[in-house]
Design an enzyme around this catalytic site. Structure first.
Site, mmCIF file in Angstrom:
data_model
loop_
_atom_site.group_PDB
_atom_site.id
_atom_site.type_symbol
_atom_site.label_atom_id
_atom_site.label_comp_id
_atom_site.label_asym_id
_atom_site.label_seq_id
_atom_site.Cartn_x
_atom_site.Cartn_y
_atom_site.Cartn_z
ATOM 1 N N ASP A 239 -1.130 -0.645 6.101
ATOM 2 C CA ASP A 239 -1.424 -0.118 7.434
ATOM 3 C C ASP A 239 -2.889 -0.254 7.817
ATOM 4 O OD1 ASP A 239 -2.746 2.994 7.226
ATOM 5 O OD2 ASP A 239 -1.902 2.125 5.418
ATOM 6 N N THR B 201 -2.729 1.099 -4.410
ATOM 7 C CA THR B 201 -3.268 2.142 -3.544
ATOM 8 C C THR B 201 -4.767 2.321 -3.736
ATOM 9 O OG1 THR B 201 -3.134 4.524 -3.017
ATOM 10 C CG2 THR B 201 -2.679 3.898 -5.282
ATOM 11 N N GLY B 202 -5.407 2.806 -2.691
ATOM 12 C CA GLY B 202 -6.827 3.119 -2.763
ATOM 13 C C GLY B 202 -7.097 4.493 -3.347
ATOM 14 N N ASP C 210 0.877 -1.165 0.000
ATOM 15 C CA ASP C 210 0.000 0.000 0.000
ATOM 16 C C ASP C 210 0.919 1.221 0.000
ATOM 17 O OD1 ASP C 210 -2.359 1.700 0.617
ATOM 18 O OD2 ASP C 210 -1.396 1.854 2.585
ATOM 19 N N LYS D 85 -8.715 -3.737 -3.666
ATOM 20 C CA LYS D 85 -7.346 -4.250 -3.833
ATOM 21 C C LYS D 85 -7.305 -5.756 -4.068
ATOM 22 C CE LYS D 85 -5.379 -0.521 -1.081
ATOM 23 N NZ LYS D 85 -4.559 -0.130 0.080
ATOM 24 N N ASP E 247 -0.086 5.079 1.089
ATOM 25 C CA ASP E 247 -0.275 6.084 2.136
ATOM 26 C C ASP E 247 -0.232 5.461 3.529
ATOM 27 O OD1 ASP E 247 -0.687 8.266 0.255
ATOM 28 O OD2 ASP E 247 -2.579 7.264 -0.218
#
Length: 238
Positions: free
Chosen positions: A193, A138-139, A70, A178, A72
């Site tokens: 995270d 990433t989202g 990921d 994801k 961020d």
């Protein structure tokens, strides 16, 4: 007679001073912080803690593989960009996260204000040394152009042979975006995270490893690391 008077005076003075000291102690407020000891300092939450060295050791003898990260709060402390985005586009609310203008800015330069996390440096260096293929999933919302891939490659010194373009999975209500990418890219390990990172990994049978989110991240509330029985990297908040 004079000696008796002096003795009585000295006794009275001593009694008065002693009473003052006792009263001072009695009226003093209890300390705000009671202090600590070594045993308390050594306490850790009863979860599956691991170090980068232990992860590396667990991979000895295994051939190169595809690993995912990921972005961020996992490899970048990117709160400065998100903070600016909120102040610019929707002060006091998270509406900016639905604003395409924000994502154009965030994905095209605002990561210059993001701080690479030291734990990510160690992890990526280890995987590059192994010859693993590095993916970032990433989202964030996808934009027409992006400089995030180059920023990550430069920040973490990833050779072109190991680097893949960032995958912008986006955010869809009721869907872990994801998951499909982990499956499609045959990812064997995924670091993240958030709870969604770990559940996405578990959903496709991938080894999901938690990286701690910094306590001053703008992304609140902080997740409960280890809640899914996953490995959690020590000292990974920075």
């Amino acid at each position: 007679m004079r000696k008796i008077t002096l003795a009585l005076s000295a006794f009275c003075l001593l009694f008065t001073l002693n009473s003052t000291v006792v009263d001072a102690h009695a009226s003093s407020p209890s300390p705000l912080y009671p202090g600590t000891n070594v045993a308390k300092l050594a306490e850790q939450a009863p979860i599956h803690w691991v170090s980068v060295a232990q992860i590396e050791n667990s991979l000895v003898g295994r051939p190169p593989m595809a690993v995912g990260f990921d972005i961020d709060d996992t490899v970048l402390f990117s709160s400065p960009g998100f903070w600016r985005g909120q102040k610019t586009y929707s002060p006091g609310s998270d509406a900016y996260l639905k604003n395409p203008e924000f994502w154009e800015k965030m994905n095209n330069g605002w990561d210059e204000f993001s701080i690479p996390k030291e734990v990510a440096r160690a992890l990526i260096s280890m995987h590059v040394k192994r010859g693993d293929s590095i993916y970032f999933i990433t989202g964030r919302s996808e934009t027409r152009t992006e400089t995030v891939s180059k920023t990550l490659q430069d920040d973490f010194l990833i050779p072109a042979d190991n680097m893949n373009p960032v995958i912008f999975a986006g955010d869809k209500a009721g869907q872990n975006t994801k998951t499909q990418w982990l499956r499609e890219k045959n990812i064997k390990m995924f670091y993240g995270d958030s709870d969604n990172d770990i559940t996405a990994a578990h959903d496709v049978g991938v080894r999901g490893i938690r990286v701690l989110r910094a306590s001053n991240s703008t992304y609140k509330p902080l997740p409960m690391a280890g809640a899914f029985g996953e490995e959690v990297i020590v000292n990974s908040e920075y």
